[in-house]
Design a protein around this motif. Sequence first.
Motif, PDB file in Angstrom:
ATOM      1  N   PHE A  71     -47.681  -1.513  23.215  1.00 36.09           N
ATOM      2  CA  PHE A  71     -46.870  -2.133  24.265  1.00 36.09           C
ATOM      3  C   PHE A  71     -45.457  -2.426  23.767  1.00 36.09           C
ATOM      4  O   PHE A  71     -44.468  -2.135  24.454  1.00 36.09           O
ATOM      5  CB  PHE A  71     -47.520  -3.430  24.758  1.00 36.09           C
ATOM      6  CG  PHE A  71     -48.621  -3.183  25.759  1.00 36.09           C
ATOM      7  CD1 PHE A  71     -48.319  -2.880  27.072  1.00 36.09           C
ATOM      8  CD2 PHE A  71     -49.942  -3.269  25.377  1.00 36.09           C
ATOM      9  CE1 PHE A  71     -49.322  -2.644  27.998  1.00 36.09           C
ATOM     10  CE2 PHE A  71     -50.952  -3.036  26.280  1.00 36.09           C
ATOM     11  CZ  PHE A  71     -50.657  -2.728  27.596  1.00 36.09           C
ATOM     12  N   ALA A  72     -45.348  -2.996  22.584  1.00 30.37           N
ATOM     13  CA  ALA A  72     -44.024  -3.351  22.057  1.00 30.37           C
ATOM     14  C   ALA A  72     -43.157  -2.105  21.866  1.00 30.37           C
ATOM     15  O   ALA A  72     -41.982  -2.078  22.247  1.00 30.37           O
ATOM     16  CB  ALA A  72     -44.172  -4.109  20.754  1.00 30.37           C
ATOM     17  N   LEU A  73     -43.741  -1.071  21.260  1.00 26.14           N
ATOM     18  CA  LEU A  73     -42.978   0.150  21.037  1.00 26.14           C
ATOM     19  C   LEU A  73     -42.634   0.846  22.341  1.00 26.14           C
ATOM     20  O   LEU A  73     -41.519   1.353  22.513  1.00 26.14           O
ATOM     21  CB  LEU A  73     -43.758   1.095  20.118  1.00 26.14           C
ATOM     22  CG  LEU A  73     -43.824   0.711  18.648  1.00 26.14           C
ATOM     23  CD1 LEU A  73     -44.762   1.652  17.900  1.00 26.14           C
ATOM     24  CD2 LEU A  73     -42.455   0.744  18.023  1.00 26.14           C
ATOM     25  N   ALA A  74     -43.583   0.892  23.255  1.00 21.90           N
ATOM     26  CA  ALA A  74     -43.329   1.561  24.533  1.00 21.90           C
ATOM     27  C   ALA A  74     -42.184   0.887  25.277  1.00 21.90           C
ATOM     28  O   ALA A  74     -41.278   1.559  25.781  1.00 21.90           O
ATOM     29  CB  ALA A  74     -44.593   1.565  25.374  1.00 21.90           C
ATOM     30  N   TYR A  75     -42.198  -0.435  25.361  1.00 20.38           N
ATOM     31  CA  TYR A  75     -41.117  -1.138  26.050  1.00 20.38           C
ATOM     32  C   TYR A  75     -39.804  -1.021  25.268  1.00 20.38           C
ATOM     33  O   TYR A  75     -38.723  -0.939  25.864  1.00 20.38           O
ATOM     34  CB  TYR A  75     -41.486  -2.600  26.310  1.00 20.38           C
ATOM     35  CG  TYR A  75     -42.422  -2.744  27.491  1.00 20.38           C
ATOM     36  CD1 TYR A  75     -41.972  -2.540  28.777  1.00 20.38           C
ATOM     37  CD2 TYR A  75     -43.756  -3.073  27.297  1.00 20.38           C
ATOM     38  CE1 TYR A  75     -42.829  -2.658  29.868  1.00 20.38           C
ATOM     39  CE2 TYR A  75     -44.626  -3.193  28.359  1.00 20.38           C
ATOM     40  CZ  TYR A  75     -44.157  -2.983  29.644  1.00 20.38           C
ATOM     41  OH  TYR A  75     -45.005  -3.090  30.709  1.00 20.38           O
ATOM     42  N   TRP A  80     -34.478   1.490  25.024  1.00 22.23           N
ATOM     43  CA  TRP A  80     -33.510   2.238  24.232  1.00 22.23           C
ATOM     44  C   TRP A  80     -33.145   3.580  24.879  1.00 22.23           C
ATOM     45  O   TRP A  80     -31.993   3.991  24.851  1.00 22.23           O
ATOM     46  CB  TRP A  80     -34.109   2.452  22.839  1.00 22.23           C
ATOM     47  CG  TRP A  80     -33.212   3.124  21.851  1.00 22.23           C
ATOM     48  CD1 TRP A  80     -31.939   2.791  21.548  1.00 22.23           C
ATOM     49  CD2 TRP A  80     -33.535   4.248  21.045  1.00 22.23           C
ATOM     50  NE1 TRP A  80     -31.426   3.630  20.595  1.00 22.23           N
ATOM     51  CE2 TRP A  80     -32.406   4.550  20.256  1.00 22.23           C
ATOM     52  CE3 TRP A  80     -34.679   5.035  20.900  1.00 22.23           C
ATOM     53  CZ2 TRP A  80     -32.385   5.596  19.355  1.00 22.23           C
ATOM     54  CZ3 TRP A  80     -34.661   6.059  19.981  1.00 22.23           C
ATOM     55  CH2 TRP A  80     -33.517   6.330  19.219  1.00 22.23           C
ATOM     56  N   THR A  81     -34.152   4.284  25.455  1.00 23.30           N
ATOM     57  CA  THR A  81     -33.905   5.638  25.965  1.00 23.30           C
ATOM     58  C   THR A  81     -33.845   5.717  27.475  1.00 23.30           C
ATOM     59  O   THR A  81     -33.229   6.636  28.008  1.00 23.30           O
ATOM     60  CB  THR A  81     -35.017   6.594  25.492  1.00 23.30           C
ATOM     61  OG1 THR A  81     -36.260   6.155  26.015  1.00 23.30           O
ATOM     62  CG2 THR A  81     -35.059   6.674  23.982  1.00 23.30           C
ATOM     63  N   ALA A  86     -44.801   6.382  30.612  1.00 23.73           N
ATOM     64  CA  ALA A  86     -45.912   7.165  30.054  1.00 23.73           C
ATOM     65  C   ALA A  86     -45.478   7.851  28.754  1.00 23.73           C
ATOM     66  O   ALA A  86     -46.216   7.850  27.757  1.00 23.73           O
ATOM     67  CB  ALA A  86     -46.400   8.189  31.071  1.00 23.73           C
ATOM     68  N   ILE A  87     -44.299   8.406  28.755  1.00 26.74           N
ATOM     69  CA  ILE A  87     -43.792   9.064  27.549  1.00 26.74           C
ATOM     70  C   ILE A  87     -43.571   8.030  26.446  1.00 26.74           C
ATOM     71  O   ILE A  87     -43.882   8.265  25.269  1.00 26.74           O
ATOM     72  CB  ILE A  87     -42.496   9.828  27.868  1.00 26.74           C
ATOM     73  CG1 ILE A  87     -42.808  10.991  28.800  1.00 26.74           C
ATOM     74  CG2 ILE A  87     -41.838  10.331  26.588  1.00 26.74           C
ATOM     75  CD1 ILE A  87     -41.598  11.714  29.321  1.00 26.74           C
ATOM     76  N   CYS A  88     -43.062   6.864  26.815  1.00 24.09           N
ATOM     77  CA  CYS A  88     -42.832   5.817  25.825  1.00 24.09           C
ATOM     78  C   CYS A  88     -44.142   5.341  25.204  1.00 24.09           C
ATOM     79  O   CYS A  88     -44.207   5.083  23.989  1.00 24.09           O
ATOM     80  CB  CYS A  88     -42.089   4.647  26.471  1.00 24.09           C
ATOM     81  SG  CYS A  88     -40.398   5.069  26.955  1.00 24.09           S
ATOM     82  N   LEU A  91     -45.358   8.008  22.764  1.00 20.65           N
ATOM     83  CA  LEU A  91     -44.558   7.962  21.552  1.00 20.65           C
ATOM     84  C   LEU A  91     -44.973   6.791  20.655  1.00 20.65           C
ATOM     85  O   LEU A  91     -45.082   6.942  19.433  1.00 20.65           O
ATOM     86  CB  LEU A  91     -43.075   7.864  21.911  1.00 20.65           C
ATOM     87  CG  LEU A  91     -42.082   7.975  20.771  1.00 20.65           C
ATOM     88  CD1 LEU A  91     -42.255   9.301  20.026  1.00 20.65           C
ATOM     89  CD2 LEU A  91     -40.663   7.864  21.306  1.00 20.65           C
ATOM     90  N   SER A  92     -45.249   5.650  21.254  1.00 25.55           N
ATOM     91  CA  SER A  92     -45.682   4.501  20.453  1.00 25.55           C
ATOM     92  C   SER A  92     -47.057   4.756  19.831  1.00 25.55           C
ATOM     93  O   SER A  92     -47.318   4.348  18.699  1.00 25.55           O
ATOM     94  CB  SER A  92     -45.688   3.220  21.287  1.00 25.55           C
ATOM     95  OG  SER A  92     -46.709   3.268  22.257  1.00 25.55           O
ATOM     96  N   PHE A  93     -47.937   5.446  20.553  1.00 21.94           N
ATOM     97  CA  PHE A  93     -49.243   5.805  19.986  1.00 21.94           C
ATOM     98  C   PHE A  93     -49.065   6.747  18.793  1.00 21.94           C
ATOM     99  O   PHE A  93     -49.728   6.598  17.763  1.00 21.94           O
ATOM    100  CB  PHE A  93     -50.133   6.454  21.044  1.00 21.94           C
ATOM    101  CG  PHE A  93     -51.439   6.955  20.498  1.00 21.94           C
ATOM    102  CD1 PHE A  93     -52.445   6.062  20.155  1.00 21.94           C
ATOM    103  CD2 PHE A  93     -51.655   8.302  20.295  1.00 21.94           C
ATOM    104  CE1 PHE A  93     -53.647   6.502  19.632  1.00 21.94           C
ATOM    105  CE2 PHE A  93     -52.853   8.759  19.770  1.00 21.94           C
ATOM    106  CZ  PHE A  93     -53.853   7.853  19.433  1.00 21.94           C
ATOM    107  N   ALA A  94     -48.156   7.701  18.894  1.00 19.70           N
ATOM    108  CA  ALA A  94     -47.908   8.644  17.808  1.00 19.70           C
ATOM    109  C   ALA A  94     -47.413   7.912  16.558  1.00 19.70           C
ATOM    110  O   ALA A  94     -47.823   8.245  15.431  1.00 19.70           O
ATOM    111  CB  ALA A  94     -46.898   9.696  18.246  1.00 19.70           C
ATOM    112  N   VAL A  95     -46.574   6.909  16.741  1.00 18.38           N
ATOM    113  CA  VAL A  95     -46.095   6.136  15.598  1.00 18.38           C
ATOM    114  C   VAL A  95     -47.267   5.422  14.922  1.00 18.38           C
ATOM    115  O   VAL A  95     -47.381   5.402  13.690  1.00 18.38           O
ATOM    116  CB  VAL A  95     -45.001   5.132  16.042  1.00 18.38           C
ATOM    117  CG1 VAL A  95     -44.701   4.139  14.928  1.00 18.38           C
ATOM    118  CG2 VAL A  95     -43.740   5.872  16.452  1.00 18.38           C
ATOM    119  N   ASN A  96     -48.179   4.843  15.719  1.00 16.75           N
ATOM    120  CA  ASN A  96     -49.346   4.156  15.146  1.00 16.75           C
ATOM    121  C   ASN A  96     -50.245   5.127  14.386  1.00 16.75           C
ATOM    122  O   ASN A  96     -50.784   4.796  13.330  1.00 16.75           O
ATOM    123  CB  ASN A  96     -50.142   3.450  16.240  1.00 16.75           C
ATOM    124  CG  ASN A  96     -49.443   2.222  16.747  1.00 16.75           C
ATOM    125  OD1 ASN A  96     -48.690   1.587  16.032  1.00 16.75           O
ATOM    126  ND2 ASN A  96     -49.685   1.889  18.009  1.00 16.75           N
TER     127      ASN A  96
END
Length: 156
Positions: A71-75, A80-81, A86-88, A91-96
């Motif tokens: 949630f934090a990364l997605a928001y 930022w972008t 959904a894309i955000c 992307l946050s899942f990929a970082v994890n």
Amino acid sequence: MSDPGQNVGAADRSLGQLVAAATAEVSALVHDEIALAKVQVKNDVKRGAISGAGFAAAGTVLLFSLPMLSFALAYGFRTWTGWNMAICFLLSFAVNVVVAGLLALIGVVFAKKAKKGKGPQKVAASVKQTAAVLGSVKPHPRAGQDAATGVARSTA
């Protein structure tokens, strides 16, 4: 072990004293070999424990950080972008997943080090070498004994 200076009067000592001294030396050697084996096995177990902790940390991070970090990364990505949510979230899942993969890699590295541990093999080789040395030792003939047989020579 024994003091080399004690062997000077070895001819004056009785057979029982020599056997007792040899037995004490062999006993000390065996005890030292066992202590060495314990230390080496302890080190291998320690590496294995660090490996297990690395895998556990990877699993824990993946399990407990996914909801909050996602949630934090997605928001954050959205802010930022300006991309679609959904894309955000993807992307946050990929970082994890990357973070968990790095932790698992650390676990694999320590598992390989623990697997390569040669503690017991080193001790076994040392024991074999000691046995070979002790097996090839021949008693020194005393004065008045035949060197080949160790039997007392007759002077008559």
